[in-house]
Every structure is written in C-alpha cells, then in structure tokens.
Motif scaffolding. Sequence first.
Motif, PDB file in Angstrom:
ATOM      1  N   PRO A 263       0.653  -1.145   0.254  1.00  0.00           N
ATOM      2  CA  PRO A 263       0.400   0.121   0.132  1.00  0.00           C
ATOM      3  C   PRO A 263       0.872   0.960   0.230  1.00  0.00           C
ATOM      4  CG  PRO A 263      -0.529  -1.778   1.631  1.00  0.00           C
ATOM      5  CD  PRO A 263       0.496  -1.778   1.157  1.00  0.00           C
ATOM      6  N   ASN A 264       1.700   1.293   0.900  1.00  0.00           N
ATOM      7  CA  ASN A 264       3.126   2.538   1.075  1.00  0.00           C
ATOM      8  C   ASN A 264       3.170   2.763  -0.769  1.00  0.00           C
ATOM      9  OD1 ASN A 264       2.181   2.402   3.247  1.00  0.00           O
ATOM     10  ND2 ASN A 264       4.260   1.205   4.035  1.00  0.00           N
TER      11      ASN A 264
ATOM     12  N   TYR B 122       0.480   3.745  -3.421  1.00  0.00           N
ATOM     13  CA  TYR B 122       0.082   4.857  -2.674  1.00  0.00           C
ATOM     14  C   TYR B 122       1.091   6.436  -3.339  1.00  0.00           C
ATOM     15  CZ  TYR B 122      -1.796   9.195  -0.833  1.00  0.00           C
ATOM     16  OH  TYR B 122      -2.077  10.498  -0.085  1.00  0.00           O
TER      17      TYR B 122
ATOM     18  N   THR C 235      -1.321   5.805   5.959  1.00  0.00           N
ATOM     19  CA  THR C 235      -1.979   4.731   4.734  1.00  0.00           C
ATOM     20  C   THR C 235      -0.467   3.583   5.758  1.00  0.00           C
ATOM     21  OG1 THR C 235      -2.654   5.715   3.004  1.00  0.00           O
ATOM     22  CG2 THR C 235      -1.047   4.072   3.190  1.00  0.00           C
TER      23      THR C 235
ATOM     24  N   ASN D 168      -1.543   0.246   7.799  1.00  0.00           N
ATOM     25  CA  ASN D 168      -1.420  -1.277   7.566  1.00  0.00           C
ATOM     26  C   ASN D 168      -0.633  -2.066   8.540  1.00  0.00           C
ATOM     27  OD1 ASN D 168      -0.357  -2.787   5.657  1.00  0.00           O
ATOM     28  ND2 ASN D 168       0.947  -1.700   4.552  1.00  0.00           N
TER      29      ASN D 168
END
Length: 211
Positions: A23-24, A27, A121, A125
């Motif tokens: 996700p990091n 994004y 984010t 997570n």
Amino acid sequence: MIPLAELWIFIIAAFALVITPGPNMLYLISRSITQGKKAGLISLVGVVLGFLFHALMVSFGLTAIFMAIPYAFLVLKTLGVGYLLWLAFQAVRPSGKSIFEARTDLKPDKPGKLFTMGFLTNVLNPKIAVFYLSFFPQFIKPEQGTVLAQSLELALVQMSISFSINFIIVLSAARLSLWFNKNPSWLKMQKWFMASVLTGLAVKMAFTKVK
C-alpha cells in the motif's frame, strides 16, 4: 549493538522488502504520477513518520515479550518465515500487481491531507506491524545490548532505507511507470527476482537460532 555482518544482512532484507508491492509504495507512486513530485514527497514524509509509530510500538513491545515469554523467539521466527513466504507468493501470483502499476484516478489534495493520508496509509497497514514484530527478533541478541536499543537501531536503519528508496522512486515515478509498462517482460523479472530474494530470506530465518 548489532554486529556489522548481521546488520548488512538486515540491510539487504530491508531493501528487498521496501521494493515489494504494498500500500505505501503504490500510494506514493500513484500520488506522484497524478499530482506531481511535491505531492509525492509530502506523502512520503507522512509514510516515514508512520514507520516511526510502528517502530516505537514494536520496540517497547519486543522488550516486554522477550522478558515475559521464554519461547517468544520461536513463535516470532515462525511468523516471520510465514510472512516472507506470503510476500514472495504475493509478488508472483497471477493477479498480483507490480509497484510500478499505479493508480491514476486520485484527485488532487492539499499538503495537510497528503501528509495525513501518507501517515495513515502506513499506520493502518497491519503488514508493517507484522514485519517489525516477526522480522526484527531474528537480528536481536540479548548479549549485544538491550532489546530496546537494538530494535530501535534496526528501525532507524529500515526507515532510512525506506525513505531513500521511496525518495528516488517518487522523483522518477512517471518515467519508471512508463518504461515498465512498455517493457512488460521486465515487470515479470522484477516480480520473480523479489520472490526469490524473499524466499531466500525466509530460509535463512528458518535456521536462525538464539545464541
């Protein structure tokens, strides 16, 4: 403190993990492509501070676990091996995405929101917390100093590597994404290379013993 030889292994592991899909990274690349480098860098600051949050929580948590549970290392090692193998599978599964296959539908946001979204984010997570909790103990030995000091040392190394790699990717996100989209064979190579590295780390971790 942690011996240099062990630290180098951790550095290689941290490097491999920071460039696997997640996700990091998704994004940051997506934000950089849709809103520009400045937005990507602001988001990156939020992400890095999110790492600091996880690092502090796990650093104090590891100290308590090692003091309270004699077999904590074995449990965490098993979790760590499973986690690395899961990441390796995620990297090569048919429906998996490369970090360079970014979203292009993000709307422009103000700096404050960019920072907050980057921070959340990371903080929200659960995979980051699992990584810290299951991976760090493989490099921590009581005879090398306090558990807290060693875990914070590893956290600072991991955060520095993550920031450096993400900084470079944010600055070149658009060009990297375009190049990889034009060269799909390299995307497949990148995925299998990451899976091989992660599997190798899992094998090493499986044979790690408490001294």
